[in-house]
Enzyme design. Structure first.
Site, PDB file in Angstrom:
ATOM      1  N   LYS A  91      52.238  36.127 -38.391  1.00 44.47           N
ATOM      2  CA  LYS A  91      50.811  36.436 -38.311  1.00 44.47           C
ATOM      3  C   LYS A  91      50.453  36.658 -36.844  1.00 44.47           C
ATOM      4  O   LYS A  91      51.075  36.079 -35.947  1.00 44.47           O
ATOM      5  CB  LYS A  91      49.976  35.272 -38.865  1.00 44.47           C
ATOM      6  CG  LYS A  91      48.603  35.677 -39.355  1.00 44.47           C
ATOM      7  CD  LYS A  91      48.654  36.300 -40.735  1.00 44.47           C
ATOM      8  CE  LYS A  91      47.273  36.494 -41.316  1.00 44.47           C
ATOM      9  NZ  LYS A  91      47.328  36.928 -42.726  1.00 44.47           N
ATOM     10  N   GLY A 191      31.877  34.791 -52.342  1.00 45.19           N
ATOM     11  CA  GLY A 191      32.370  35.838 -51.455  1.00 45.19           C
ATOM     12  C   GLY A 191      32.672  37.089 -52.246  1.00 45.19           C
ATOM     13  O   GLY A 191      33.666  37.152 -52.968  1.00 45.19           O
ATOM     14  N   VAL A 192      31.799  38.096 -52.138  1.00 44.54           N
ATOM     15  CA  VAL A 192      31.984  39.321 -52.919  1.00 44.54           C
ATOM     16  C   VAL A 192      32.119  40.517 -51.975  1.00 44.54           C
ATOM     17  O   VAL A 192      31.444  41.530 -52.128  1.00 44.54           O
ATOM     18  CB  VAL A 192      30.851  39.528 -53.949  1.00 44.54           C
ATOM     19  CG1 VAL A 192      31.024  38.578 -55.115  1.00 44.54           C
ATOM     20  CG2 VAL A 192      29.471  39.359 -53.316  1.00 44.54           C
ATOM     21  N   GLY A 193      33.011  40.362 -51.001  1.00 48.37           N
ATOM     22  CA  GLY A 193      33.382  41.483 -50.146  1.00 48.37           C
ATOM     23  C   GLY A 193      34.319  42.393 -50.903  1.00 48.37           C
ATOM     24  O   GLY A 193      34.211  42.559 -52.118  1.00 48.37           O
ATOM     25  N   LYS A 194      35.290  42.978 -50.189  1.00 49.53           N
ATOM     26  CA  LYS A 194      36.174  43.951 -50.825  1.00 49.53           C
ATOM     27  C   LYS A 194      36.928  43.355 -52.014  1.00 49.53           C
ATOM     28  O   LYS A 194      36.927  43.920 -53.112  1.00 49.53           O
ATOM     29  CB  LYS A 194      37.155  44.498 -49.788  1.00 49.53           C
ATOM     30  CG  LYS A 194      36.512  45.380 -48.730  1.00 49.53           C
ATOM     31  CD  LYS A 194      37.548  46.031 -47.840  1.00 49.53           C
ATOM     32  CE  LYS A 194      38.299  45.032 -46.996  1.00 49.53           C
ATOM     33  NZ  LYS A 194      39.251  45.682 -46.060  1.00 49.53           N
ATOM     34  N   VAL A 195      37.570  42.194 -51.818  1.00 54.82           N
ATOM     35  CA  VAL A 195      38.357  41.591 -52.898  1.00 54.82           C
ATOM     36  C   VAL A 195      37.442  41.053 -53.996  1.00 54.82           C
ATOM     37  O   VAL A 195      37.656  41.293 -55.187  1.00 54.82           O
ATOM     38  CB  VAL A 195      39.266  40.478 -52.358  1.00 54.82           C
ATOM     39  CG1 VAL A 195      39.996  39.777 -53.504  1.00 54.82           C
ATOM     40  CG2 VAL A 195      40.277  41.045 -51.363  1.00 54.82           C
ATOM     41  N   GLY A 196      36.424  40.304 -53.601  1.00 49.85           N
ATOM     42  CA  GLY A 196      35.514  39.716 -54.576  1.00 49.85           C
ATOM     43  C   GLY A 196      34.833  40.761 -55.436  1.00 49.85           C
ATOM     44  O   GLY A 196      34.621  40.552 -56.644  1.00 49.85           O
TER      45      GLY A 196
END
Length: 363
Positions: A91, A191-196
């Site tokens: 990482k 959390g409803v960003g791209k993945v959510g």
């Protein structure tokens, strides 16, 4: 407190002497003209070149950035092992606010540092970095994934990340309730960003009831406009207390499960996309003691890394989706191992991953 080298002593203790250490290599990178300060941590190359994203974040201190890189790299070793990939864990973190510091010059300088490792570390997107950024990094470094389709990459990995989490949820339901269907189950997504966002779509297609929350009002508004049936909780504290909640899906930053949240959590299953959901060691036992089934985060959110790994060999979406679908079987195997060994699922996943890495070293 520092040691004789001037580095924070707690960081060196983590690296060389703690159970959380054991990293093969840590590289500190600096390019003064662009303002780049970065840390590249390679935890293990037992299974192959280390693979993991680049996080761009305004850390409070350099020591905090190093510690985060070490923890994230170690987590990638376990994630890649459990995903069946021929990659170790690595990482990188870039220190600073991406909104003000990110530039083409900085990304190119970062790409040169990654390239200097000669393929021991393969980078990709993470918090604060995007497909367009990887396109720039790739101009200086061929060991770059997560690029745009126009530049030979696979594009946004959030689609398969969400799909893998959905498969992990189905496996959790199968284990706990004897049926993988999520129809009429109530799922809370924090959390409803791209993945959510993609996960909500899968859940609604399955016939689940969905409750969401997000610190960004625009993200909530976008979901509700697309899916009027979705309910909204004021915040995460309210979401985890929703009466009748069946599944809790943390899909934002880490540390979602800790001493304050676990005692009041109403869900019977935790399965989400966020990394490092357990705030500290022992939380996995607290969840088990309350009868809450925890699907280890690095297992169920591996769809994204499956995608970027495939990009190195010429991306094929159907091939990647088939691999991500196997997260269902992997999750069930972890629950079976946990029951057999009398340990929480998180510990069972660690054992399986460590066994694969150990066998690779012996080979």
């Amino acid at each position: 407190m520092t040691d004789v080298s001037g580095a924070p002593a707690d960081v060196l203790h983590t690296l060389f002497r703690s159970d959380q250490g054991g990293h093969e290599q840590v590289v500190l990178c600096q390019d003064r003209s662009s303002g780049l300060k970065a840390v590249i941590a390679i935890h293990s190359t037992a299974l192959g070149p280390a693979l993991g994203g680049t996080r761009f974040y305004p850390y409070a201190s350099e020591a905090e950035a190093v510690t985060d890189a070490l923890n994230l790299a170690r987590g990638m070793s376990y994630k890649n092992a459990m995903a069946g990939l021929d990659h170790g864990g690595g990482k990188a973190v870039i220190i600073g606010d991406p909104e003000t510091l990110k530039s083409e010059e900085l990304l190119l300088a970062y790409g040169r540092f990654v390239a200097s490792l000669g393929g021991r570390y393969v980078t990709a997107c993470d918090v604060g970095t995007y497909v367009v950024d990887m396109d720039v990094v790739a101009r200086e470094c061929r060991w770059t994934t997560g690029r745009s389709p126009e530049n030979g990459g696979a594009g946004d990995s959030s689609v398969l990340t969400a799909y893998g989490v959905f498969q992990g949820m189905r496996a959790s339901a199968q284990h706990l309730w004897g049926d993988p269907s999520l129809r009429d189950r109530t799922v809370g997504v924090a959390g409803v960003g791209k993945v959510g966002n993609h996960l909500v779509g899968h859940l609604l297609d399955e016939g689940a009831r969905v409750v969401i929350t997000d610190v960004r009002d625009e993200s909530v508004r976008r979901i509700v406009e697309q899916h009027p049936s979705v309910a909204v909780a004021a915040d995460t504290e309210a979401l985890i207390r929703v009466d009748g909640l069946d599944i809790y899906a943390p899909c934002a930053l880490g540390g979602a499960l800790g001493d304050q949240s676990v005692p009041v959590l109403t869900a019977k299953i935790v399965c989400g996309a966020a990394n490092n959901q357990l705030a500290h060691p022992g939380v996995e036992k607290d969840l088990a003691d309350r009868g809450i089934l925890y699907a280890p985060d690095y297992v169920v959110n591996a769809g994204g890394v499956i995608q970027v790994a495939d990009e190195l060999h010429g991306f094929d979406f159907d091939r990647c989706k088939a691999k991500a679908a196997k997260i269902f079987d992997t999750t069930l195997a972890i629950f079976a191992r946990a029951k057999e060994d009398g340990i929480p699922p998180a510990a069972a996943a660690d054992r399986i991953a460590e066994q694969r890495m150990a066998e690779a070293r012996r080979g």
